[in-house]
Design a protein around this motif. Structure first.
Motif, PDB file in Angstrom:
ATOM      1  N   PHE A 137       8.767   5.498   3.999  1.00 36.89           N
ATOM      2  CA  PHE A 137       9.393   4.185   4.087  1.00 36.89           C
ATOM      3  C   PHE A 137      10.434   4.279   5.186  1.00 36.89           C
ATOM      4  CE2 PHE A 137      12.595   1.039   3.303  1.00 36.89           C
ATOM      5  CZ  PHE A 137      11.868  -0.084   2.957  1.00 36.89           C
ATOM      6  N   GLY A 138      10.269   3.461   6.207  1.00 39.62           N
ATOM      7  CA  GLY A 138      11.229   3.449   7.305  1.00 39.62           C
ATOM      8  C   GLY A 138      12.030   2.164   7.291  1.00 39.62           C
ATOM      9  N   LEU A 165       0.823  -1.198   0.000  1.00 35.78           N
ATOM     10  CA  LEU A 165       0.000   0.000   0.000  1.00 35.78           C
ATOM     11  C   LEU A 165       0.868   1.263   0.000  1.00 35.78           C
ATOM     12  CD1 LEU A 165      -2.717   1.479   0.222  1.00 35.78           C
ATOM     13  CD2 LEU A 165      -2.628   1.058   2.704  1.00 35.78           C
ATOM     14  N   LEU A 166       1.950   1.262   0.749  1.00 33.56           N
ATOM     15  CA  LEU A 166       2.847   2.420   0.803  1.00 33.56           C
ATOM     16  C   LEU A 166       3.305   2.825  -0.587  1.00 33.56           C
ATOM     17  CD1 LEU A 166       4.565   4.471   2.408  1.00 33.56           C
ATOM     18  CD2 LEU A 166       6.342   2.716   2.514  1.00 33.56           C
ATOM     19  N   TYR A 167       3.690   1.859  -1.410  1.00 29.28           N
ATOM     20  CA  TYR A 167       4.181   2.169  -2.764  1.00 29.28           C
ATOM     21  C   TYR A 167       3.062   2.720  -3.627  1.00 29.28           C
ATOM     22  CZ  TYR A 167       8.311  -0.613  -1.490  1.00 29.28           C
ATOM     23  OH  TYR A 167       9.434  -1.113  -0.876  1.00 29.28           O
ATOM     24  N   ALA A 168       1.863   2.165  -3.506  1.00 32.11           N
ATOM     25  CA  ALA A 168       0.726   2.675  -4.279  1.00 32.11           C
ATOM     26  C   ALA A 168       0.427   4.118  -3.886  1.00 32.11           C
ATOM     27  CB  ALA A 168      -0.501   1.791  -4.074  1.00 32.11           C
ATOM     28  N   PHE A 213       0.341  -0.490   9.170  1.00 34.63           N
ATOM     29  CA  PHE A 213       1.661  -0.323   8.560  1.00 34.63           C
ATOM     30  C   PHE A 213       1.505  -0.553   7.063  1.00 34.63           C
ATOM     31  CE2 PHE A 213       3.392  -1.990  12.798  1.00 34.63           C
ATOM     32  CZ  PHE A 213       3.584  -0.712  13.299  1.00 34.63           C
ATOM     33  N   SER A 214       1.591   0.513   6.283  1.00 36.93           N
ATOM     34  CA  SER A 214       1.346   0.400   4.846  1.00 36.93           C
ATOM     35  C   SER A 214       2.491  -0.262   4.090  1.00 36.93           C
ATOM     36  CB  SER A 214       1.041   1.776   4.246  1.00 36.93           C
ATOM     37  OG  SER A 214       2.133   2.652   4.367  1.00 36.93           O
ATOM     38  N   CYS A 215       3.662  -0.368   4.695  1.00 35.54           N
ATOM     39  CA  CYS A 215       4.803  -0.989   4.005  1.00 35.54           C
ATOM     40  C   CYS A 215       4.666  -2.497   3.898  1.00 35.54           C
ATOM     41  CB  CYS A 215       6.114  -0.621   4.687  1.00 35.54           C
ATOM     42  SG  CYS A 215       6.398  -1.411   6.291  1.00 35.54           S
ATOM     43  N   CYS A 243       5.365   4.502   8.187  1.00 36.08           N
ATOM     44  CA  CYS A 243       4.432   4.322   7.068  1.00 36.08           C
ATOM     45  C   CYS A 243       2.977   4.222   7.509  1.00 36.08           C
ATOM     46  CB  CYS A 243       4.806   3.054   6.303  1.00 36.08           C
ATOM     47  SG  CYS A 243       4.542   1.549   7.295  1.00 36.08           S
ATOM     48  N   THR A 244       2.683   4.495   8.764  1.00 43.71           N
ATOM     49  CA  THR A 244       1.337   4.289   9.303  1.00 43.71           C
ATOM     50  C   THR A 244       0.296   5.153   8.607  1.00 43.71           C
ATOM     51  OG1 THR A 244       2.251   3.711  11.469  1.00 43.71           O
ATOM     52  CG2 THR A 244      -0.082   4.329  11.400  1.00 43.71           C
TER      53      THR A 244
END
Length: 156
Positions: free
Chosen positions: A36-37, A21-24, A56-58, A46-47
């Protein structure tokens, strides 16, 4: 095709369902608040909030989101007009390097959405999964306390 509802807007994305999800959010939707941690769901930078829960979206693939709404820090306010929780973080100088702050604010927002007046113990327990390497935890606590209307209470 993956459909995501982010900050109240529906998006159709032609991406691999396994994409985090983080990348999207960052690459496809241009929402750069979540950071990105560690990439392992251990730091909280990334929350985001997924259907009311800090996530956590990562480590969350877009396929796991389904129809659940996603909220990012961008939904809370802007640099020109910060939301109440964002303003409390500014007022209490809760950010030092700032890297963790979007994740901290989103985790805190999820708590305040569910419990507008948490105790310090509830805040500390809820915030525990997110890390701040700069050590501004007491300022973060003060900011959350202020946003909850408990600003006058002494720091424990």
């Amino acid at each position: 095709m993956i459909q995501l509802t982010v900050n109240g807007v529906s998006h159709d994305l032609d991406i691999d369902p396994a994409t985090p999800l983080l990348y999207a959010l960052r690459e496809d939707l241009g929402l750069h608040g979540a950071k990105f941690g560690c990439g392992m769901g251990q730091c909280g930078a990334c929350t985001v909030i997924v259907e009311g829960k800090p996530t956590f979206s990562c480590v969350t693939p877009v396929a796991a989101i389904g129809k659940r709404p996603v909220r990012t820090i961008e939904s809370l306010g802007t640099a020109q007009k910060p939301g109440p929780l964002q303003q409390a973080f500014i007022d209490h100088q809760a950010a030092q390097c700032g890297y963790c702050i979007a994740g901290m604010i989103m985790r805190a927002q999820a708590l305040l959405d569910r419990n507008p007046h948490p105790t310090d113990a509830e805040i500390l327990t809820h915030m525990e999964p997110n890390l701040c390497r700069c050590g501004t935890h007491m300022r973060i606590l003060a900011a959350i306390r202020a946003a909850s209307g408990r600003a006058a209470e002494a720091t424990q």
